[in-house]
Design a protein around this motif. Structure first.
Motif, mmCIF file in Angstrom:
data_model
loop_
_atom_site.group_PDB
_atom_site.id
_atom_site.type_symbol
_atom_site.label_atom_id
_atom_site.label_comp_id
_atom_site.label_asym_id
_atom_site.label_seq_id
_atom_site.Cartn_x
_atom_site.Cartn_y
_atom_site.Cartn_z
ATOM 1 N N ALA A 18 -54.502 9.762 -43.421
ATOM 2 C CA ALA A 18 -55.501 8.708 -43.177
ATOM 3 C C ALA A 18 -55.379 7.518 -43.755
ATOM 4 C CB ALA A 18 -56.982 9.181 -43.114
ATOM 5 N N LEU A 36 -60.718 2.814 -39.899
ATOM 6 C CA LEU A 36 -59.678 3.869 -40.464
ATOM 7 C C LEU A 36 -58.797 4.070 -39.141
ATOM 8 C CD1 LEU A 36 -62.282 6.728 -41.629
ATOM 9 C CD2 LEU A 36 -60.881 5.082 -42.921
ATOM 10 N N PHE A 38 -55.567 6.954 -38.427
ATOM 11 C CA PHE A 38 -55.114 8.506 -38.811
ATOM 12 C C PHE A 38 -53.911 8.994 -37.856
ATOM 13 C CE2 PHE A 38 -58.855 8.104 -36.322
ATOM 14 C CZ PHE A 38 -58.716 8.887 -35.282
ATOM 15 N N GLU A 64 -56.968 5.238 -34.077
ATOM 16 C CA GLU A 64 -57.792 4.512 -34.963
ATOM 17 C C GLU A 64 -59.320 4.396 -34.572
ATOM 18 O OE1 GLU A 64 -56.247 0.559 -34.337
ATOM 19 O OE2 GLU A 64 -54.381 1.202 -34.651
#
Length: 172
Positions: A18, A36, A38, A64
């Protein structure tokens, strides 16, 4: 108001990675904004740790997300999930998937047969939003060995499901 920025360059999470940032506003209640990205997250770990789900699901989750909320939890949570994808998935045990497929059981038994080689599913959606306890799926695709389903709609965190789904199956 004082703020704290947490920058995540690369972190190991749920057997994947992440990256992103979280900004905490030191208000009452404490508020946050998270952005974030990932990749390769273990879906079983995510389902159990983040959502306390006991559903038997598996796969690798990538995408995302932008989340906004407070320490009060779900009542204040809103956000957007983009480019979500599950690879090598076993999603059959999720109630929303079971509801979507109930009417097509014979075809789907073949399509999602876990015993068949290549019987895993791939699920993807370009954008999901979360607001007032409801997920809005603008479009999603679920691929299996014998066809695909394309749909859109809403899934409430209270269990309410309102989805429109179109199937394209290989009859061979």
């Amino acid at each position: 108001e004082p703020r704290i920025l947490v920058q995540i360059r690369e972190a190991k999470a749920a057997r994947g990675t992440a990256q992103g940032a979280v900004v905490f506003a030191l208000t009452r209640p404490v508020a946050y904004d998270a952005n974030l990205r990932f990749s390769g997250l273990d879906l079983t770990t995510v389902a159990r740790s983040m959502f306390a789900s006991q559903q038997q699901v598996s796969g690798l989750l990538s995408g995302e997300m932008q989340l906004h909320g407070t320490e009060r939890g779900l009542p204040d949570l809103s956000g957007e999930f983009r480019r979500m994808r599950v690879d090598n998935g076993d999603l059959w045990h999720l109630p929303v998937v079971a509801i979507m497929f109930r009417e097509s059981a014979n075809v789907l038994n073949r399509m999602f047969n876990r015993e068949a080689p290549g019987g895993s599913q791939v699920a993807e959606t370009p954008r999901i939003t979360l607001s007032n306890g409801t997920l809005n799926l603008e479009e999603f695709r679920l691929y299996g060995v014998a066809g695909k389903l394309i749909g859109s709609g809403t899934v409430g965190l209270d269990g309410q499901v309102n989805l429109d789904v179109v199937g394209n199956f290989d009859a061979g």
